[in-house]
Design an enzyme around this catalytic site. Structure first.
Site, PDB file in Angstrom:
ATOM      1  N   HIS A   1     -41.690  51.751 -17.548  1.00 33.51           N
ATOM      2  CA  HIS A   1     -42.570  52.750 -18.147  1.00 33.51           C
ATOM      3  C   HIS A   1     -42.505  52.744 -19.662  1.00 33.51           C
ATOM      4  O   HIS A   1     -41.640  52.114 -20.265  1.00 33.51           O
ATOM      5  CB  HIS A   1     -42.215  54.152 -17.629  1.00 33.51           C
TER       6      HIS A   1
ATOM      7  N   ARG B   1     -45.487  66.612 -29.567  1.00 33.19           N
ATOM      8  CA  ARG B   1     -45.185  66.547 -28.130  1.00 33.19           C
ATOM      9  C   ARG B   1     -43.720  66.913 -27.913  1.00 33.19           C
ATOM     10  O   ARG B   1     -42.821  66.267 -28.469  1.00 33.19           O
ATOM     11  CB  ARG B   1     -45.460  65.135 -27.615  1.00 33.19           C
TER      12      ARG B   1
ATOM     13  N   ASP C   1     -34.982  52.507 -17.267  1.00 37.51           N
ATOM     14  CA  ASP C   1     -33.847  53.395 -17.540  1.00 37.51           C
ATOM     15  C   ASP C   1     -32.532  52.854 -16.994  1.00 37.51           C
ATOM     16  O   ASP C   1     -31.484  52.979 -17.631  1.00 37.51           O
ATOM     17  CB  ASP C   1     -34.118  54.779 -16.963  1.00 37.51           C
TER      18      ASP C   1
ATOM     19  N   HIS D   1     -39.677  50.118 -21.052  1.00 37.23           N
ATOM     20  CA  HIS D   1     -38.266  49.938 -20.731  1.00 37.23           C
ATOM     21  C   HIS D   1     -37.981  50.412 -19.314  1.00 37.23           C
ATOM     22  O   HIS D   1     -38.813  51.053 -18.665  1.00 37.23           O
ATOM     23  CB  HIS D   1     -37.379  50.693 -21.729  1.00 37.23           C
TER      24      HIS D   1
END
Length: 314
Positions: free
Chosen positions: A283, A293, A227, A225
């Site tokens: 990204h 994570r 941002d 996507h």
């Protein structure tokens, strides 16, 4: 091997031409034996290649990745890669001296200490202990109060009320603000703009990702996507990593996607990755294979109308 498509059996039945001697059974058998050995070797080779690909995949590999921008074992004082700006910013109001004219991506390990990262992570752990997604991706937004609970989101300030004051402390919010300010200054310096021209914008949030199967679209964090397309207010995006790649989790690397040349950032507690928010920095995040994570996404806008305040402990 024949080049006309015929098998050795076909050739064995070919009429003899004048001057040719009849081949013995032994001489016919020899090419067949060679063919069988070649076939066995090919099959074994193919199996080995497939096993290698499966192992690479299980380790979170991506055959499009050609460069690691930041290895987990490195301690980077600062690394910056400039890239041409996309046209995404042209459809938004520009703010001179702030809106991206210089675009790129940077990584630093010397702005936030590992101790600060651990203390920030504890804030995420305390908040997410109140809920958590049924899928693999949970978020905690201290600004809006959004918290993943099951398949939905609740406003933790309304949902838990006064209990919040027993979960967080004034020191938690002060640390969160100090870290945000350090990241803001780092971005301003890297792109040659004034830090005061940047405004925190939403969504700015903690994320906790594990290998649990996705239950809703909100859990599918791995899609590529942009941002600026997803959130029009974003001009500069940053991520502060709060856990270590391969120590705390596998997979989960951040991938900048370029034609034929993906580039990754391996998370390390205290590492700050930042970039301009347009299509020049398409990204995604790899799927987490095991472990957990933690990170916090901190976004900035040049438009004061889209700015948000730091969260306040009340």
């Amino acid at each position: 091997m024949p080049t006309d498509g015929r098998s050795p059996a076909d050739l064995a039945g070919t009429p003899r031409l004048p001057g040719n001697r009849v081949r013995s059974t032994k001489s016919v058998r020899a090419p067949r034996e060679v063919q069988r050995k070649w076939l066995r070797t090919s099959v074994l080779g193919a199996c080995a290649v497939l096993a290698g690909l499966l192992l690479w995949s299980s380790m979170g590999g991506d055959d499009g990745v050609t460069e690691v921008l930041a290895h987990r074992g490195e301690i980077l004082p600062g690394r910056f890669i400039e890239v041409p700006c996309s046209e995404d910013y042209d459809s938004h109001r520009r703010f001179e001296g702030c809106s991206p004219r210089k675009c790129g991506r940077g990584i630093t390990d010397t702005v936030i200490t590992r101790d600060e990262a651990q203390r920030i992570r504890s804030i995420a752990e305390k908040g997410l202990s109140l809920g958590g997604s049924d899928g693999g991706a949970s978020i905690l937004d201290l600004h809006s109060g959004a918290l993943s609970v099951g398949k939905h989101f609740v406003n933790l300030y309304r949902y838990f009320g006064d209990k919040i004051q027993t979960v967080f402390s004034e020191e938690d919010f002060r640390l969160y603000r100090d870290v945000r300010q350090k990241v803001q200054l780092t971005i301003a310096q890297a792109f040659g703009i004034s830090a005061s021209s940047l405004y925190l914008t939403k969504p700015t949030f903690f994320s906790r990702i594990n290998s649990t199967e996705a239950r809703t679209a909100h859990d599918e964090y791995w899609h590529a996507h942009v941002d600026k397309v997803t959130y029009g207010s974003f001009d500069y995006t940053s991520l502060l990593y709060l856990s270590d790649y391969l120590d705390d989790f596998s997979g989960g690397r951040f991938v900048f996607m370029e034609e034929g040349a993906n580039r990754t950032v391996e998370p390390r507690a205290g590492r700050v990755s930042f970039f301009t928010s347009g299509s020049e920095n398409l990204h995604r995040v790899e799927k987490v294979q095991w472990g957990t994570r933690y990170a916090v996404t901190i976004a900035f806008t040049c438009n004061p109308d889209h700015g948000i305040a730091d969260p306040v402990f009340t």
